[in-house]
Write a protein that holds these residues in place. Structure first.
Motif, PDB file in Angstrom:
ATOM      1  N   ALA A 173       9.726   3.018  29.645  1.00  0.00           N
ATOM      2  CA  ALA A 173       8.839   4.323  29.482  1.00  0.00           C
ATOM      3  C   ALA A 173       8.108   4.524  30.754  1.00  0.00           C
ATOM      4  O   ALA A 173       7.934   5.415  31.303  1.00  0.00           O
ATOM      5  N   ALA A 174       7.254   3.389  31.132  1.00  0.00           N
ATOM      6  CA  ALA A 174       6.558   3.738  32.402  1.00  0.00           C
ATOM      7  C   ALA A 174       7.213   3.641  33.449  1.00  0.00           C
ATOM      8  O   ALA A 174       6.950   4.534  34.627  1.00  0.00           O
ATOM      9  N   ALA A 175       8.345   3.023  33.932  1.00  0.00           N
ATOM     10  CA  ALA A 175       9.352   3.164  35.025  1.00  0.00           C
ATOM     11  C   ALA A 175       9.943   4.577  35.115  1.00  0.00           C
ATOM     12  O   ALA A 175      10.205   5.105  36.088  1.00  0.00           O
ATOM     13  N   SER A 176      10.189   5.279  34.067  1.00  0.00           N
ATOM     14  CA  SER A 176      10.767   6.624  34.157  1.00  0.00           C
ATOM     15  C   SER A 176       9.707   7.498  34.926  1.00  0.00           C
ATOM     16  O   SER A 176      10.144   8.640  35.273  1.00  0.00           O
ATOM     17  N   VAL A 177       8.506   7.191  34.765  1.00  0.00           N
ATOM     18  CA  VAL A 177       7.449   7.893  35.262  1.00  0.00           C
ATOM     19  C   VAL A 177       7.108   7.586  36.702  1.00  0.00           C
ATOM     20  O   VAL A 177       7.074   8.327  37.732  1.00  0.00           O
ATOM     21  N   ALA A 178       6.919   6.249  36.764  1.00  0.00           N
ATOM     22  CA  ALA A 178       6.421   5.688  38.253  1.00  0.00           C
ATOM     23  C   ALA A 178       7.714   5.511  38.961  1.00  0.00           C
ATOM     24  O   ALA A 178       7.408   5.411  40.191  1.00  0.00           O
ATOM     25  N   LEU A 179       8.743   5.191  38.504  1.00  0.00           N
ATOM     26  CA  LEU A 179       9.918   4.760  39.449  1.00  0.00           C
ATOM     27  C   LEU A 179      11.076   5.569  39.098  1.00  0.00           C
ATOM     28  O   LEU A 179      12.350   5.123  38.744  1.00  0.00           O
ATOM     29  N   PRO A 180      11.073   7.067  38.725  1.00  0.00           N
ATOM     30  CA  PRO A 180      12.434   7.694  38.310  1.00  0.00           C
ATOM     31  C   PRO A 180      13.561   7.630  39.067  1.00  0.00           C
ATOM     32  O   PRO A 180      14.535   7.621  38.392  1.00  0.00           O
ATOM     33  N   ASP A 181      13.456   7.306  40.244  1.00  0.00           N
ATOM     34  CA  ASP A 181      14.818   7.150  41.140  1.00  0.00           C
ATOM     35  C   ASP A 181      14.956   5.518  41.362  1.00  0.00           C
ATOM     36  O   ASP A 181      16.036   5.510  42.150  1.00  0.00           O
ATOM     37  N   CYS A 182      14.410   4.873  40.730  1.00  0.00           N
ATOM     38  CA  CYS A 182      14.702   3.541  40.842  1.00  0.00           C
ATOM     39  C   CYS A 182      15.596   2.685  39.549  1.00  0.00           C
ATOM     40  O   CYS A 182      15.020   3.140  38.404  1.00  0.00           O
ATOM     41  N   GLU A 183      16.301   1.692  39.771  1.00  0.00           N
ATOM     42  CA  GLU A 183      16.784   0.945  38.607  1.00  0.00           C
ATOM     43  C   GLU A 183      16.439  -0.401  38.828  1.00  0.00           C
ATOM     44  O   GLU A 183      16.149  -1.109  39.789  1.00  0.00           O
ATOM     45  N   PRO A 184      15.998  -0.715  37.469  1.00  0.00           N
ATOM     46  CA  PRO A 184      15.714  -2.190  37.430  1.00  0.00           C
ATOM     47  C   PRO A 184      16.686  -3.287  37.995  1.00  0.00           C
ATOM     48  O   PRO A 184      17.892  -3.131  37.620  1.00  0.00           O
ATOM     49  N   VAL A 185      16.137  -4.256  38.562  1.00  0.00           N
ATOM     50  CA  VAL A 185      17.120  -5.124  39.212  1.00  0.00           C
ATOM     51  C   VAL A 185      17.329  -6.786  37.888  1.00  0.00           C
ATOM     52  O   VAL A 185      18.165  -7.345  38.112  1.00  0.00           O
ATOM     53  N   ALA A 186      16.178  -6.815  37.264  1.00  0.00           N
ATOM     54  CA  ALA A 186      16.351  -7.871  36.397  1.00  0.00           C
ATOM     55  C   ALA A 186      15.474  -7.708  35.297  1.00  0.00           C
ATOM     56  O   ALA A 186      14.783  -6.504  35.174  1.00  0.00           O
ATOM     57  N   GLU A 187      15.485  -8.641  34.206  1.00  0.00           N
ATOM     58  CA  GLU A 187      14.680  -8.451  32.840  1.00  0.00           C
ATOM     59  C   GLU A 187      13.961  -9.958  32.598  1.00  0.00           C
ATOM     60  O   GLU A 187      14.780 -10.854  32.667  1.00  0.00           O
ATOM     61  N   ILE A 188      12.750 -10.013  32.555  1.00  0.00           N
ATOM     62  CA  ILE A 188      12.149 -11.282  31.866  1.00  0.00           C
ATOM     63  C   ILE A 188      12.519 -11.169  30.338  1.00  0.00           C
ATOM     64  O   ILE A 188      11.896 -10.215  29.743  1.00  0.00           O
ATOM     65  N   VAL A 189      13.420 -11.918  29.876  1.00  0.00           N
ATOM     66  CA  VAL A 189      13.724 -12.135  28.705  1.00  0.00           C
ATOM     67  C   VAL A 189      12.997 -13.075  27.633  1.00  0.00           C
ATOM     68  O   VAL A 189      13.074 -12.953  26.493  1.00  0.00           O
ATOM     69  N   ALA A 190      12.255 -14.070  28.307  1.00  0.00           N
ATOM     70  CA  ALA A 190      11.757 -15.129  27.561  1.00  0.00           C
ATOM     71  C   ALA A 190      10.848 -16.008  28.334  1.00  0.00           C
ATOM     72  O   ALA A 190      11.105 -16.128  29.693  1.00  0.00           O
ATOM     73  N   ALA A 191       9.563 -16.164  28.033  1.00  0.00           N
ATOM     74  CA  ALA A 191       8.698 -16.937  28.641  1.00  0.00           C
ATOM     75  C   ALA A 191       8.040 -17.888  27.825  1.00  0.00           C
ATOM     76  O   ALA A 191       7.479 -17.405  26.851  1.00  0.00           O
ATOM     77  N   THR A 192       7.970 -19.242  28.023  1.00  0.00           N
ATOM     78  CA  THR A 192       7.177 -20.147  27.059  1.00  0.00           C
ATOM     79  C   THR A 192       6.471 -21.199  27.684  1.00  0.00           C
ATOM     80  O   THR A 192       6.496 -21.534  29.152  1.00  0.00           O
ATOM     81  N   HIS A 193       5.399 -21.711  27.125  1.00  0.00           N
ATOM     82  CA  HIS A 193       4.745 -22.809  27.785  1.00  0.00           C
ATOM     83  C   HIS A 193       4.412 -23.913  26.733  1.00  0.00           C
ATOM     84  O   HIS A 193       4.418 -23.672  25.277  1.00  0.00           O
TER      85      HIS A 193
END
Length: 396
Positions: free
Chosen positions: A264-284
């Motif tokens: 949602a934020a990217a549609s406003v802040a970066l309307p002409d950009c496509e994401p290159v990756a996604e962080i799908v999990a992070a653990t400690h």
């Protein structure tokens, strides 16, 4: 549920720490990180929409204290509304910053976050903050704290790795680092109009296991072994040390930065950009100190949360916190060694502590692009039995 999308990931070249100061010793840590903020604004104009900047730093003292993140935002001339925060989980600090950014975005607390890390080990040496774990004998005894080199030797002994295996792995790290392709994700460090450093330092084309075998062990006679054996009474101390200067990570200066945003934020802040990756999990995760095996547990947890198995991994970036770290992860998870640290690692080009989490994400993403892969696993161990892991999914 929202997603933590990555729109760009960059880093500085890693500069070796030397007795004469090193290539990047003239650059204060806030300047190092600010250079990445300036580079991001040129590559992906987003500063006006950034809600927060989260920076991982291991040694938060001296020039790296006082909320360096906010200071770097202001030094780079970013808008005044952009905040800044520092997180510290020792060597895992950079991955913690990325995990924090992902959590803020997924939860809706923030829309766009820049996360990464910085460490100037030339100017702020490790343990220069004189932490109580290293100076208070009672606390050190209760926590099992020893220097991470002794921890590495103890871990290698506990899991049966030999000096020969460690030396061979270090030589491989150098060979892979020397052969690594040039990446436009690496931003040259500049001072005025001059480029101070454009590529990583340290990798040796002539490195060999035979050369490394002749180097003296570093930690075999360390008095801290007495504490190790009290904490791990079943462990048999090796007759001589297992790690040498060749199988220890090189000290380095560096910084990394990653743009993380919700759809949602990217549609406003970066309307002409496509994401290159996604962080799908992070653990400690953590284990009994002084062992460095926590990344194995963290990795298993992260893969389960991501809903994938080890066979789905195209790239693994296991920080070479000492040679034992990637070897242990590879064996315990039955990973394909070819996919683990394909461009070498800290044994060859250095471990700038807080910056390393972001550095490994950059390397993982670059490697995924080269082989048209999809999933990467990133892991880092730290003192006091800590370990972190992150699963990255490439989108393009």
């Amino acid at each position: 549920m929202s997603r933590a999308l990555v729109f760009d990931a960059i880093r500085l070249p890693r500069g070796r720490v030397r007795r004469d100061g090193g290539t990047l010793a003239t650059e204060a840590p806030h300047r190092l990180f600010a250079q990445l903020l300036s580079a991001l604004e040129q590559r992906l104009p987003v500063a006006e929409h950034v809600d927060d900047v989260v920076v991982g730093i291991s040694t938060v003292t001296g020039e790296q204290a006082g909320n360096l993140a906010r200071a770097a935002v202001q030094y780079a001339g970013w808008p005044e509304h952009v905040g800044g925060a520092v997180v510290s989980r020792l060597c895992c600090s950079g991955l913690d910053a990325l995990a924090t950014a992902a959590a803020k975005v997924v939860s809706g607390q923030s829309g766009v976050v820049v996360a990464g890390g910085v460490e100037s080990m030339s100017r702020v040496p490790i343990l220069s903050d004189r932490p109580a774990i290293a100076t208070d004998v009672e606390l050190g005894e209760r926590t099992g704290f020893v220097t991470i080199g002794v921890s590495a030797d103890a871990t290698a002994a506990a899991y049966g790795f030999t000096r020969e295996q460690l030396d061979a792995y270090a030589a491989q790290s150098h060979r892979r680092a020397v052969a690594a392709p040039v990446s436009d994700s690496v931003v040259p460090v500049r001072r005025g109009g001059e480029i101070l450093l454009a590529t990583d330092e340290g990798a040796r084309a002539d490195a060999s296991a035979e050369q490394f075998a002749s180097l003296p062990a570093l930690f075999g006679d360390d008095p801290a072994w007495e504490r190790v054996l009290r904490r791990l009474p079943g462990l048999e101390k090796p007759e001589s040390g297992l790690h040498s200067i060749a199988t220890a990570p090189q000290l380095a200066d560096g910084a990394s930065a990653v743009v993380v945003a919700s759809p949602a934020a990217a549609s406003v802040a970066l309307p002409d950009c496509e994401p290159v990756a996604e962080i799908v999990a992070a653990t400690h995760r953590a284990v009994r100190s002084p062992l460095l095996s926590a990344p194995v547990d963290a990795a298993r947890d992260a893969l389960q949360r991501a809903g994938i198995g080890t066979d789905d991994l195209d790239v693994v970036e296991a920080n070479e916190s000492f040679a034992v770290s990637p070897l242990l992860l590879t064996r315990e998870l039955a990973l394909d060694p070819v996919r683990v640290n394909p461009v070498g690692g800290a044994l060859a080009v250095g471990h700038p502590l807080g910056a390393t989490g972001g550095n490994l994400l950059v390397s993982a993403l670059d490697s995924l692009r080269r082989i048209d892969g999809e999933h990467a696993l990133i892991t880092i161990p730290a003192a006091l039995g800590l370990g972190s892991a992150l699963v990255l999914r490439r989108l393009r």
